[in-house]
Design an enzyme around this catalytic site. Structure first.
Site, short mmCIF file in Angstrom:
data_model
loop_
_atom_site.label_atom_id
_atom_site.label_comp_id
_atom_site.label_asym_id
_atom_site.label_seq_id
_atom_site.Cartn_x
_atom_site.Cartn_y
_atom_site.Cartn_z
N ASP A 206 0.73 -1.32 -0.02
CA ASP A 206 -0.09 0.06 0.04
C ASP A 206 0.88 1.13 0.10
OD1 ASP A 206 -2.49 1.39 0.06
OD2 ASP A 206 -2.42 1.59 2.32
N ASN A 211 1.71 7.10 3.03
CA ASN A 211 2.42 6.04 4.00
C ASN A 211 4.04 6.61 4.03
OD1 ASN A 211 0.47 4.47 5.18
ND2 ASN A 211 0.30 3.32 3.47
N ASP A 223 3.08 1.52 8.08
CA ASP A 223 2.00 0.85 7.79
C ASP A 223 2.10 -0.03 6.99
OD1 ASP A 223 -0.62 0.05 7.87
OD2 ASP A 223 -1.59 1.82 6.88
#
Length: 330
Positions: A206, A211, A223
């Site tokens: 992701d 992030n 994350d």
């Protein structure tokens, strides 16, 4: 939509329960807490009586097994051991990273700040490329055992089936959506065929600008909750958007840095728009699966509107056309 009673656990995650859980690790909380921007899990910055704040991440029930969460933790700890700047979970005195309190699973992290990368800055993109390549270099050394692959079943078939079965798509758009979905899957399969054989490695999964915490010394990544097995391009394409010329320029900078630490297979560029399409369908399915959680209608009120679904289908039609185009140059 029937919801498992365990999945209502977040409703019982009151401030007192949260602080008790953190203090069960032996620290004393100051009572200060701030909810951070997370919907899949519940994440809070928690002040301490002594020392810096901590970040407490409470895992959504039934999403990942304990083994899958620990696999994510081990990956980030491996990266940290190689001095790759990731935010890894704190290991307690008993050697644990996954903690339990009153039926909740949680982990503690150091609290770090930073800003978003500047994607128009070639130097930032070169640094990002180097950084992600170092993650992939280690990620390629072994595979995940308890985490799934990025594939059509997880990102297209299951989320679209859930949307249709639970009547999230307005009735007059269902036929158009089903027809479009069949065409999209055919194009995605074509993109994969053109990419040919490629290596699947452990990924962040992701890897978007939100992030990345950019600091004076460079990027840090947070994350790894969506870590999966997949092609390297999955952790690169989310930094590339806009028209073809703009994406090609940005890709040149990103891959210049990347190639200094890890070989990039240019055939994976055939997968960019396929993966973007898969993420769009997966995202809609994710919102639908979490609609029972009161935080979701509050945060995403547009999701059940006619305008959203009309725009969503239009965006997917644009993706259909993009997957017929040659990949960006590199």
């Amino acid at each position: 939509m029937k919801v498992d009673s365990q999945e209502q656990a977040f409703a019982k995650l009151t401030p007192d329960v949260l602080l008790d859980a953190v203090e069960s690790t032996g620290v004393s909380c100051s009572g200060q807490m701030l909810a951070l921007n997370s919907y899949e899990n519940r994440v809070y910055q928690v002040g301490l009586e002594e020392g810096s704040s901590l970040v407490a991440k409470f895992y959504r029930p039934n999403r990942w097994s304990d083994q899958a969460i620990l696999e994510e933790h081990r990956f980030t700890l491996e990266l940290a051991e190689q001095e790759i700047p990731v935010i890894a979970p704190i290991i307690d005195n008993d050697g644990n990273t996954l903690l339990h309190h009153q039926g909740n699973r949680f982990a503690l992290y150091p609290c770090k700040g930073g800003r978003a990368p500047e994607l128009d800055d070639p130097n930032h993109l070169v640094q990002l490329g180097r950084f992600i390549a170092r993650i992939h270099l280690l990620g390629s050394t072994r595979g995940f055992e308890h985490r799934p692959n990025i594939d059509l079943d997880s990102f297209m078939h299951r989320p679209s089936a859930f949307l249709l079965e639970h009547d999230f798509i307005p009735g007059h758009l269902v036929t158009a959506y089903e027809t479009l979905l069949a065409d999209l899957i055919e194009r995605i399969e074509g993109c994969y065929a053109r990419a040919g054989s490629f290596q699947t490695i452990r990924l962040h999964g992701d890897c978007h600008p939100g992030n990345i915490l950019w600091r004076d010394e460079g990027p840090q990544i947070v994350d790894f909750d969506d870590a999966r097995m997949g092609p390297a391009i999955q952790d690169l394409w989310m930094f590339l958007s806009g028209d073809r010329a703009y994406m090609s320029e940005r890709a040149a900078d990103l891959l210049e840095g990347y190639s200094q630490f890890y070989d990039f297979n240019p055939a994976e560029l055939h997968l960019m728009e396929a993966l973007r399409t898969m993420r769009l369908v997966h995202y809609a399915g994710w919102l639908a699966r979490r609609w029972y959680d009161p935080a979701f209608p509050k945060a995403f009120p547009w999701f059940d509107s006619m305008a959203f679904w009309e725009e969503h289908i239009l965006t997917l039609r644009e993706q259909l056309a993009k997957m017929d185009e040659p990949p960006i140059a590199w």
